[in-house]
Design an enzyme around this catalytic site. Structure first.
Site, short mmCIF file in Angstrom:
data_model
loop_
_atom_site.label_atom_id
_atom_site.label_comp_id
_atom_site.label_asym_id
_atom_site.label_seq_id
_atom_site.Cartn_x
_atom_site.Cartn_y
_atom_site.Cartn_z
N ARG A 1 -17.31 -7.78 -22.63
CA ARG A 1 -17.32 -9.17 -23.12
C ARG A 1 -16.78 -9.26 -24.54
NH1 ARG A 1 -22.05 -12.22 -19.91
NH2 ARG A 1 -22.45 -10.54 -18.47
N GLU B 1 -21.72 -4.09 -21.32
CA GLU B 1 -21.60 -5.54 -21.52
C GLU B 1 -20.90 -5.84 -22.85
OE1 GLU B 1 -22.12 -7.58 -19.24
OE2 GLU B 1 -23.68 -6.79 -17.93
N ASP C 1 -19.20 -1.49 -8.72
CA ASP C 1 -17.97 -2.32 -8.70
C ASP C 1 -16.83 -1.96 -9.65
OD1 ASP C 1 -19.61 -3.18 -10.82
OD2 ASP C 1 -19.87 -5.22 -10.09
N GLU D 1 -16.56 -13.75 -8.98
CA GLU D 1 -15.80 -12.77 -8.20
C GLU D 1 -14.95 -13.37 -7.08
OE1 GLU D 1 -18.96 -12.46 -9.10
OE2 GLU D 1 -18.74 -10.87 -10.59
C1 DMJ Z 1 -19.15 -9.98 -15.29
O1 DMJ Z 1 -19.78 -9.69 -16.47
C2 DMJ Z 1 -18.14 -8.94 -14.94
O2 DMJ Z 1 -17.26 -9.45 -13.99
C3 DMJ Z 1 -18.76 -7.68 -14.40
O3 DMJ Z 1 -17.80 -6.75 -13.99
C4 DMJ Z 1 -19.65 -8.00 -13.23
N1 DMJ Z 1 -20.54 -9.06 -13.48
C5 DMJ Z 1 -20.18 -10.21 -14.24
C6 DMJ Z 1 -19.85 -11.46 -13.46
O4 DMJ Z 1 -20.51 -11.65 -12.30
#
Ligand code: DMJ
Length: 571
Positions: free
Chosen positions: A186, A182, A314, A447
């Site tokens: 971010r 994270e 993912d 998404e």
């Molecule tokens: C985000 O922090 C990023 O896109 C991550 O890859 C997956 N989850 C969240 C948004 O849903």
């Protein structure tokens, strides 16, 4: 004593007697006409005032839009390859799309202003209680996550305030434990993107400072990172609930940021750490390119756990493709593309179709059995597949793009199938009944609109803009409150939660804004988005801007070229 009645009063009084008029019908008719004229006159004045007021309101709205557009025109933007917004507007963009884009910008302004007012400096805003919460260890996540969105939207004053906070207040020397993933996507991603857009060195300095704090997380026997780290002391470990394992997405989604940092600082150590992870995973990579969500940092082997394009799997797949794009698709980075193409074979093996409506979905796998479940998180996949389709041969490329379109239709229906028109967190598919919501919250995730953005860029089909607009309106209706935007605890009843996730500003609103902007704003042949929607400039592996490199690959295949210009769509 009786009152004297004068002769004139007696004369005036007779006009009040109905008898007087019955004897003089012409006078009666005249008075009747006069009353009607006065009433009509008064009514007419009032409705004219109403019409004028409405007109003034409409004109005021137009003035606001024009002011914003004018403001945009003044901002020469690096993200547009040096073009100013006015040049972009010359690309014959239709007024409805411009208005929609302004509405999204207004949403960003509302989200940002609320955050500034109630939660400044905190990681995220809790709009209902009008306070902030440090969900990421207190690194001002919303500020850093929002930087590039503010910049791209031309919100200069807000961008400058964010910049000052980062220069003077952002401190990584903290005795706090953070998620490596994270913090990378971010904070590090946000800083690097802000640097690429603005050229302001402070962002690069801060990015390097943060990466240095995170690096000890990669000191495992295989180089696969531990997922949590104390920023002040550098001790890293995995959370206890994973049984000592690292999470696939958490460990394999730092390549873009670390490679970008090495390119910009000319210090290879960041790239080496991140790339070693993929080389390690490559050693035991299966032919179908699918890995379970848990990977052992001591052996590099994926252990028990489900296989999914949703939570915890993912972005590992996303970064295989994007690291290849970031590396200019050269021989040196071919292994990323090869691994990704294997994973796409794996993805195709997970595709099932619902009955009766034949919605394509990506099932999950545990051992040898498939589960008919798909996370909304996996809705990034249509966008990824569309983005990667251009590396295939003609014929195959169209086929894979068609799959992306089918999956996007399913994701859009995740939204359309609920009373609030907002998607739940995941969906189950049942024979004869298509889909139903599993976990029913919506936390403002990006998404689906992310995929709509890619599909619109690559197909030029305005349907994707319509779908995005419908989703945006559902957010406006259900999630916008006076003090920001909130998620829903339940997309069926519409009950609200108390959190404005930082990715709503970083991703959801940015992708929506770009969906209504010409494709020359952050063009996909010059920029690659990290998984938190932070665009990173594509440079050569030795750090030169892409267009100065000697051996350029063809950028975008012919069947997509018109789309890049965006002109075909706006005639
Ligand atoms: C985000 O922090 C990023 O896109 C991550 O890859 C997956 N989850 C969240 C948004 O849903």
């Amino acid at each position: 004593m009786g009152k004297k009645v004068s002769a004139s009063t007696v004369r005036g009084g007779r006009y009040l007697q109905p008898r007087y008029y019955f004897k003089r019908p012409r006078r009666l008719a005249l008075i009747f006409l006069a009353v009607i004229s006065v009433t009509w006159f008064v009514y007419d004045r009032q409705s004219l005032t109403r019409v004028h007021q409405e007109e003034i309101l409409r004109l005021n709205e137009e003035i606001t839009i024009l002011k914003n557009t004018l403001e945009d025109m003044r901002v020469p933007m690096k993200a547009t390859g040096g073009q100013t917004q006015s040049e972009i507007h010359e690309e014959r963009y239709d007024p409805i799309t411009i208005q929609r884009r302004e509405k999204v910008k207004d949403a960003m302004l509302h989200a940002w202003t609320s955050y500034e007012k109630y939660a400044w400096g905190k990681d995220e805003l809790q709009p209902q209680t009008r306070d902030g919460v440090d969900s990421f260890g207190g690194l001002g996540a919303t500020i850093v996550d929002s930087l590039d969105t503010l910049y791209i939207m031309g919100l200069e004053v807000q961008f400058q305030r964010a910049r000052e906070w980062i220069a003077n207040r952002l401190d990584f020397n903290k005795n706090i434990e953070v998620s490596v993933f994270e913090t990378t996507i971010r904070v590090l991603g946000g800083l690097l993107s802000a640097y690429d857009l603005s050229d302001d060195k402070i962002f690069l300095e801060k990015a390097r400072e943060l990466a240095d704090k995170l690096l000890p997380a990669w000191d495992s026997p295989t180089g696969i990172p531990y997922n949590r780290i104390n920023l002040a002391y550098g001790n890293a470990h995995n959370p206890s609930w994973t049984g000592g394992n690292s999470i696939l997405a958490d460990s394999g989604s730092e390549q873009l940021e670390f490679i970008a940092l090495s390119q910009r600082t000319k210090d290879p150590k960041y790239q080496q750490k991140a790339e070693k992870v993929i080389r390690e995973i490559q050693k035991n990579f299966p032919d179908n390119g699918l890995l379970s969500i848990h990977i052992d940092p001591r052996t590099g082997v994926a252990s028990y756990g489900s296989i999914t394009f949703g939570a915890m799997g993912d972005s590992f797949y996303e970064y295989l493709l994007k690291a290849w794009i970031q590396g200019n698709k050269t021989e040196e980075v071919k292994f990323y593309r090869e691994m990704w193409e294997k994973s796409m074979k794996g993805l195709e093996s997970l595709i099932k179709r619902s009955t009766p409506s034949s919605f394509a979905y990506i099932a999950e796998k545990f051992g040898n059995s498939l589960t008919d479940k798909m996370d909304e998180l996996a809705c990034f996949a249509p966008g990824m597949v569309a983005l990667g389709s251009f590396g295939y041969k003609p014929g195959e490329a169209e086929k894979i793009l068609a799959l992306a379109e089918e999956l996007a239709w399913t994701c859009y229906n995740f939204y359309q199938s609920t009373p609030t028109k907002l998607a739940g967190e995941n969906y189950y598919f049942h024979e004869g009944k298509d889909m139903n919501v599993g976990t029913s919250w919506n936390i403002l995730r990006p998404e689906t609109v992310e995929s709509l953005f890619y599909l619109w860029r690559f197909t030029g089909n305005k349907t994707y803009q319509e779908w995005g607009w419908n989703i945006f309106q559902a957010f406006e209706k259900n999630s916008r409150i006076e003090t920001g935007y909130v998620g829903l605890r339940d997309v069926i009843s519409g009950t609200k939660d108390n959190m404005m996730q930082s990715f709503f500003l970083a991703e959801t609103l940015k992708y929506l804004y770009l969906l209504f902007s010409p494709p020359s704003v952050v063009p996909l042949d010059a920029w690659v988005f990290n998984t938190e929607a932070h665009p990173l400039r594509i440079v050569t592996r030795d750090g030169l801007p892409e267009d100065l490199s000697a051996n350029q690959e063809p950028k975008i295949p012919r069947y997509m070229q018109g789309r890049k210009e965006g002109i075909l769509d706006y005639k």
